[in-house]
Design a protein around this motif. Sequence first.
Motif, PDB file in Angstrom:
ATOM      1  N   ALA A 185    -100.169 -78.602  44.193  1.00  0.00           N
ATOM      2  CA  ALA A 185     -99.986 -80.017  43.862  1.00  0.00           C
ATOM      3  C   ALA A 185    -100.634 -80.925  44.902  1.00  0.00           C
ATOM      4  N   GLU A 186    -100.604 -80.533  46.177  1.00  0.00           N
ATOM      5  CA  GLU A 186    -101.212 -81.373  47.211  1.00  0.00           C
ATOM      6  C   GLU A 186    -102.717 -81.488  47.007  1.00  0.00           C
ATOM      7  N   LEU A 187    -103.376 -80.378  46.679  1.00  0.00           N
ATOM      8  CA  LEU A 187    -104.812 -80.424  46.416  1.00  0.00           C
ATOM      9  C   LEU A 187    -105.102 -81.287  45.195  1.00  0.00           C
ATOM     10  N   LEU A 193     -94.655 -90.175  52.821  1.00  0.00           N
ATOM     11  CA  LEU A 193     -93.317 -89.887  52.328  1.00  0.00           C
ATOM     12  C   LEU A 193     -93.466 -89.320  50.921  1.00  0.00           C
ATOM     13  N   SER A 194     -92.952 -88.105  50.696  1.00  0.00           N
ATOM     14  CA  SER A 194     -93.124 -87.449  49.397  1.00  0.00           C
ATOM     15  C   SER A 194     -91.781 -86.993  48.852  1.00  0.00           C
ATOM     16  N   TYR A 195     -91.657 -87.096  47.517  1.00  0.00           N
ATOM     17  CA  TYR A 195     -90.421 -86.729  46.806  1.00  0.00           C
ATOM     18  C   TYR A 195     -90.782 -85.825  45.637  1.00  0.00           C
ATOM     19  N   GLU A 196     -89.919 -84.821  45.367  1.00  0.00           N
ATOM     20  CA  GLU A 196     -90.163 -83.909  44.268  1.00  0.00           C
ATOM     21  C   GLU A 196     -88.827 -83.386  43.752  1.00  0.00           C
ATOM     22  N   ASP A 197     -88.662 -83.357  42.419  1.00  0.00           N
ATOM     23  CA  ASP A 197     -87.402 -82.844  41.878  1.00  0.00           C
ATOM     24  C   ASP A 197     -87.596 -81.919  40.681  1.00  0.00           C
ATOM     25  N   SER A 216     -95.095 -73.601  24.899  1.00  0.00           N
ATOM     26  CA  SER A 216     -95.955 -72.833  25.805  1.00  0.00           C
ATOM     27  C   SER A 216     -96.926 -73.700  26.585  1.00  0.00           C
ATOM     28  N   VAL A 217     -96.855 -75.027  26.413  1.00  0.00           N
ATOM     29  CA  VAL A 217     -97.771 -75.942  27.097  1.00  0.00           C
ATOM     30  C   VAL A 217     -96.972 -76.883  27.994  1.00  0.00           C
ATOM     31  N   ASN A 218     -97.418 -77.017  29.242  1.00  0.00           N
ATOM     32  CA  ASN A 218     -96.866 -78.002  30.172  1.00  0.00           C
ATOM     33  C   ASN A 218     -97.824 -79.182  30.272  1.00  0.00           C
ATOM     34  N   TYR A 219     -97.289 -80.388  30.082  1.00  0.00           N
ATOM     35  CA  TYR A 219     -98.095 -81.599  30.205  1.00  0.00           C
ATOM     36  C   TYR A 219     -97.682 -82.321  31.484  1.00  0.00           C
ATOM     37  N   GLU A 220     -98.648 -82.560  32.351  1.00  0.00           N
ATOM     38  CA  GLU A 220     -98.382 -83.330  33.565  1.00  0.00           C
ATOM     39  C   GLU A 220     -99.116 -84.662  33.476  1.00  0.00           C
TER      40      GLU A 220
END
Length: 687
Positions: free
Chosen positions: A64-66, A597-601, A644-648
């Motif tokens: 995710a960082e890249l 500052l980073s947040y992830e849930d 079966s598909v992830n959408y970001e």
Amino acid sequence: MSPFRTLPIFLLCAATGLGSQTPSPSSPAAGDKIERLNEFIVSAGPDPKTAFDLAQGTSVLAGAELRRLVQNTLGETLSSTPGVSSTYYGPGSSRPVIRGLGGDRIRVLENGVGALDASNVSPDHNTALEPLFATRIEVLRGPSTLLYGSSAVGGAINVIDNTIPESAPDRPFSGVLEFRGGGAARERAAILSAGGGNQQFALHVNALKQQSADVSIPGVARIDADAPLDQPAGTLPNSRIDTKSGAIGATWFGAAGRLGAAISTYATTYGVPVDEPISIAMRQRRFKVEGESKAGTGVWRGVRGRFAAGDYTHREIADRTTINTTFANKAWEGRIELPHAFGTNVTGTIGAQVERSDFSAVGEEVVTPPSVTARQAVFALEEWSLGEVRLQAGARLERQGVTLGDVDPGLPILPGFNARSGEKKARSGASGSLGAVFYPAKDWSVALNLAYTERLPTAQETFSNGPHGGTGAYEIGTSTLDNEKSLGFDVSLRRRAGFVTGALSGFVHRFNGFVFEQEMPAGAIPEENNPDGLTPFQFVARDANFYGGEAELSLHFIDRPDRHLHLDLTSDFVRAEERASGQPLPRIPPMRHGAKLSYEDGRWSADLQVRHARRQDRITAGETPTPGYTLVNASVSYLIIAGSVNYELFARGTNLTDTKAREHTSFLKKFAPLPGRGLLAGVRMKF
């Protein structure tokens, strides 16, 4: 804050853990937070090791960082990495600078083999690889010559993609499709990375189409004395990009190892925002093959090999139609490594590397005569594990031969320059390193590294003699340059688990015969050879000292399996000067600081980043001070799982305050400021 001010804070926040734990280099206990220091680095030696266990400084961009940081060029993708700045030449061309060292001192690799382009020849030449295809990018700071050659004296950057699959896929078919648009250059891009197979065979395909318009900037582009009074505001003229790229690769897997191959193509046209409108049309076709056998005997644990061949051309075009100069480089590189082990405590590898580059430039602005450069090298790396101490040592012997083609007899006779058609120059160099990693307490390590390097001068440094429109300079080589010798020392303190994790690093690099471009008096070139009055620069050698450091700290406010809140603090600085006079060297990056500052849930992720570069007023003759600047960036993404598909869904804002900013490391800082405010958004579909 500077690294020296950061050090007491780092030690104070973590001091309770240093004295109370039993020393151990073993993995952290379950439940401890593992940060970047436990990322495995595959570029630094025969076996993947974590950044925590290496004697030299490293950084990794992946996952995710890249995806949040990746941009059109490798230099801008890595520009916020501690110790790494860029040659920013507009949005179409930017090469990394590590600890103030760039050009031929930074080895840019694609999956462990050189880029085989012409990006080390001039800062307006972009690297012929696509960062948007990368699955991870590894940065080795400091001398990395033992594995990759004397041109890695400043460091190495390995861009790793999955074009040649390294492991059998766990599904018959999978991939990622991404669409993105917006930003300061009104970018439009589509990226596909897909593959599949079974336990015996894997196939992978990459494809990209990208276009962008002239980038928006705050204020006007040119700020030099000759800037036109009526130049347009708000736009960097001649900075648009049009790129197409693709690759297909396959790997066969067997009981004893694997064998894979791939072909790829990279084509881009981008503007160079200099005084006269110049665009560069760059093309490269590349073939690569790599294999590994784990069938060993005795002390030998198998064999690994890589080979790549590239056919590279780029044309510098004036007024959109007139081809001034065509550069070409037909090159190949191969390497073989034999890993071995003596018992359980001594491991290492011996290897050989062979390279050949047939470089030419044809047209009105030929800087360097055609040349063929051939290099051969042998190297060895060994490691001893002695309880709480790891010792690492290595050596490399390298030989280089340069054969010139036809030299223009009409070139001016200049001091230090003497090139003849058909001339051959052969050189040899030796490099070596000693490193040690200590584990004074659980989850702490101290790394020391001493490296001696001999870099062999390039054909461009010794035989250049001509105008170069891309840099707006008349460049002159020095035929009598000797090997550039350097002695570098690094020290790092690292902590990988706890509320505060990170690393503090310091370095000293002492050069004998450091080669750089020095501005010459305006009348040094006869007018008939320099009718446009370009500023003359000559490659000269001076003894020089570099020193500086980096700080990377992470504060883990929330660290649960389903939720994370971190504050990352970074800082870096480098000082470089001629040893005899104390005169600063040109284009050295200023001190920089950063906070994110980073947040992830799990579904949501967001970050807010502030980067500050201080004013650079330690300048050499012919340079001007560069004002400091502060950039504010932010990103947010949301994950939707649909079968079966992830959408970001993602959005990224850059330079939100529309700050005026220029890079001191760029030859074009008076012509090309950094982009203004931009908002890029898109969707990434993983299937």
